[in-house]
Enzyme design. Structure first.
Site, PDB file in Angstrom:
ATOM      1  N   PHE A  96      -2.005  16.074   3.964  1.00  0.00           N
ATOM      2  CA  PHE A  96      -2.242  15.433   2.671  1.00  0.00           C
ATOM      3  C   PHE A  96      -0.950  15.474   1.870  1.00  0.00           C
ATOM      4  O   PHE A  96      -0.409  16.549   1.603  1.00  0.00           O
ATOM      5  CB  PHE A  96      -3.371  16.115   1.905  1.00  0.00           C
ATOM      6  CG  PHE A  96      -3.800  15.317   0.708  1.00  0.00           C
ATOM      7  CD1 PHE A  96      -4.691  14.261   0.843  1.00  0.00           C
ATOM      8  CD2 PHE A  96      -3.282  15.593  -0.544  1.00  0.00           C
ATOM      9  CE1 PHE A  96      -5.069  13.488  -0.258  1.00  0.00           C
ATOM     10  CE2 PHE A  96      -3.648  14.833  -1.653  1.00  0.00           C
ATOM     11  CZ  PHE A  96      -4.542  13.789  -1.510  1.00  0.00           C
ATOM     12  N   ARG A 106       2.342  12.260  -9.042  1.00  0.00           N
ATOM     13  CA  ARG A 106       2.868  10.932  -8.698  1.00  0.00           C
ATOM     14  C   ARG A 106       4.362  10.844  -8.994  1.00  0.00           C
ATOM     15  O   ARG A 106       5.075  10.042  -8.433  1.00  0.00           O
ATOM     16  CB  ARG A 106       2.159   9.843  -9.513  1.00  0.00           C
ATOM     17  CG  ARG A 106       0.679   9.674  -9.182  1.00  0.00           C
ATOM     18  CD  ARG A 106       0.158   8.394  -9.819  1.00  0.00           C
ATOM     19  NE  ARG A 106      -1.300   8.363  -9.911  1.00  0.00           N
ATOM     20  CZ  ARG A 106      -2.102   7.963  -8.934  1.00  0.00           C
ATOM     21  NH1 ARG A 106      -1.593   7.582  -7.781  1.00  0.00           N
ATOM     22  NH2 ARG A 106      -3.405   7.946  -9.089  1.00  0.00           N
ATOM     23  N   GLU A 137       0.844  -1.207   0.000  1.00  0.00           N
ATOM     24  CA  GLU A 137       0.000   0.000   0.000  1.00  0.00           C
ATOM     25  C   GLU A 137       0.872   1.247   0.000  1.00  0.00           C
ATOM     26  O   GLU A 137       1.976   1.232   0.537  1.00  0.00           O
ATOM     27  CB  GLU A 137      -0.846   0.019   1.284  1.00  0.00           C
ATOM     28  CG  GLU A 137      -2.275  -0.441   1.123  1.00  0.00           C
ATOM     29  CD  GLU A 137      -3.201   0.625   0.542  1.00  0.00           C
ATOM     30  OE1 GLU A 137      -2.742   1.478  -0.241  1.00  0.00           O
ATOM     31  OE2 GLU A 137      -4.389   0.595   0.867  1.00  0.00           O
ATOM     32  N   ASP A 138       0.364   2.333  -0.558  1.00  0.00           N
ATOM     33  CA  ASP A 138       1.094   3.597  -0.488  1.00  0.00           C
ATOM     34  C   ASP A 138       0.961   4.232   0.893  1.00  0.00           C
ATOM     35  O   ASP A 138       1.943   4.592   1.515  1.00  0.00           O
ATOM     36  CB  ASP A 138       0.616   4.564  -1.584  1.00  0.00           C
ATOM     37  CG  ASP A 138      -0.892   4.793  -1.589  1.00  0.00           C
ATOM     38  OD1 ASP A 138      -1.621   4.166  -0.783  1.00  0.00           O
ATOM     39  OD2 ASP A 138      -1.361   5.601  -2.404  1.00  0.00           O
ATOM     40  N   ASP A 142      -4.454   5.432   6.059  1.00  0.00           N
ATOM     41  CA  ASP A 142      -5.059   6.639   6.622  1.00  0.00           C
ATOM     42  C   ASP A 142      -6.128   6.204   7.626  1.00  0.00           C
ATOM     43  O   ASP A 142      -5.807   5.870   8.764  1.00  0.00           O
ATOM     44  CB  ASP A 142      -5.606   7.461   5.451  1.00  0.00           C
ATOM     45  CG  ASP A 142      -6.070   8.841   5.822  1.00  0.00           C
ATOM     46  OD1 ASP A 142      -5.648   9.353   6.862  1.00  0.00           O
ATOM     47  OD2 ASP A 142      -6.857   9.426   5.062  1.00  0.00           O
TER      48      ASP A 142
HETATM   49  P1  5GP Z   1      -7.798   4.840   3.993  1.00  0.00           P
HETATM   50  O1  5GP Z   1      -8.819   3.892   3.469  1.00  0.00           O
HETATM   51  O2  5GP Z   1      -6.785   4.231   4.896  1.00  0.00           O
HETATM   52  O3  5GP Z   1      -8.451   6.054   4.607  1.00  0.00           O
HETATM   53  O4  5GP Z   1      -7.076   5.448   2.757  1.00  0.00           O
HETATM   54  C1  5GP Z   1      -6.129   4.802   2.038  1.00  0.00           C
HETATM   55  C2  5GP Z   1      -6.029   5.408   0.672  1.00  0.00           C
HETATM   56  O5  5GP Z   1      -6.390   6.792   0.678  1.00  0.00           O
HETATM   57  C3  5GP Z   1      -4.608   5.380   0.188  1.00  0.00           C
HETATM   58  O6  5GP Z   1      -4.322   4.181  -0.500  1.00  0.00           O
HETATM   59  C4  5GP Z   1      -4.540   6.598  -0.704  1.00  0.00           C
HETATM   60  O7  5GP Z   1      -4.983   6.263  -2.000  1.00  0.00           O
HETATM   61  C5  5GP Z   1      -5.519   7.561  -0.088  1.00  0.00           C
HETATM   62  N1  5GP Z   1      -4.860   8.557   0.802  1.00  0.00           N
HETATM   63  C6  5GP Z   1      -4.933   8.642   2.141  1.00  0.00           C
HETATM   64  N2  5GP Z   1      -4.202   9.662   2.607  1.00  0.00           N
HETATM   65  C7  5GP Z   1      -3.639  10.243   1.520  1.00  0.00           C
HETATM   66  C8  5GP Z   1      -2.737  11.346   1.338  1.00  0.00           C
HETATM   67  O8  5GP Z   1      -2.281  12.028   2.265  1.00  0.00           O
HETATM   68  N3  5GP Z   1      -2.382  11.610   0.055  1.00  0.00           N
HETATM   69  C9  5GP Z   1      -2.833  10.896  -1.016  1.00  0.00           C
HETATM   70  N4  5GP Z   1      -2.408  11.261  -2.208  1.00  0.00           N
HETATM   71  N5  5GP Z   1      -3.671   9.850  -0.871  1.00  0.00           N
HETATM   72  C10 5GP Z   1      -4.065   9.529   0.373  1.00  0.00           C
END
Ligand code: 5GP
Length: 183
Positions: free
Chosen positions: A155, A168, A102-103, A106
């Site tokens: 963010f 990206r 995963e990147d 959050d």
């Molecule tokens: P979660 O489901 O954990 O809230 O979110 C995960 C996904 O939200 C990540 O795979 C990513 O695509 C997006 N995301 C969450 N925080 C960020 C951020 O700070 N920047 C970006 N570009 N994407 C984020």
């Protein structure tokens, strides 16, 4: 032509050299943990593509790669809270040592959903490698095995992460500050 960075404020948070060192350390840990075995990396598109590309080249084991795509954010900075499967895996993962790549973690909703989907397919082992973690935003508890960096609630873009499909390609992970009119 004006520099594409000029329209927004991009503040470097993690420099490329630090990312490279950390990716190397995570790859070494994976190599130690799975010594003598094959690992199957599952990248979550599109954000993890650059992390995965760098990570897999530093893992000194037999590897294979697949990708899965989900959507939870659309074009904005806030999660819709609903996860949708956009692209499934190409191949069966039953009996494999799977590492979900995963990147960023959050709220944990995306990872929670993906782990549920993948667990049903009976991999031999299932681990998670995430480049970034924003623990203060967590709604769902999720187990992670390999984390690159813990970051504050900002963010971020770059090194695979986007805002509306842009940025990206930045080498550093940067905090994105939009001008008030664009928010
Ligand atoms: P979660 O489901 O954990 O809230 O979110 C995960 C996904 O939200 C990540 O795979 C990513 O695509 C997006 N995301 C969450 N925080 C960020 C951020 O700070 N920047 C970006 N570009 N994407 C984020």
């Amino acid at each position: 032509m004006a520099d594409f960075r000029a329209r927004v404020k991009l503040k470097p948070l993690i420099r490329h050299a630090a990312i490279r060192n950390r990716v190397l350390a995570v790859a070494r840990q994976i190599t130690r943990d799975f010594r003598g075995r094959r690992v199957h990396l599952v990248g979550v598109l599109k954000g993890s593509c650059i992390f995965l590309a760098d990570l897999v080249r530093e893992i000194d084991l037999e590897t294979s790669i697949d990708f899965i795509a989900v959507s939870s954010y659309g074009r904005g900075k806030e999660s819709s809270g609903q996860v949708r499967l956009l692209k499934d895996l190409d191949s069966n993962i039953a009996g494999l040592n799977v590492i979900l790549v995963e990147d960023i973690l959050d709220t944990g909703l995306t990872l929670n959903y993906l782990l549920r989907v993948l667990r049903q397919r009976k991999p031999k082992t299932l681990r998670v490698a995430a480049l970034l973690d924003k623990p203060s935003r967590r709604i769902r508890k999720v187990r992670t095995d390999y984390i690159g960096f813990r970051i504050p609630d900002e963010f971020v873009v770059g090194y695979g992460l986007d805002y509306a499909e842009r940025y990206r390609n930045l080498k550093d992970v940067c905090v994105l500050q939009l001008p008030p009119a664009a928010v």
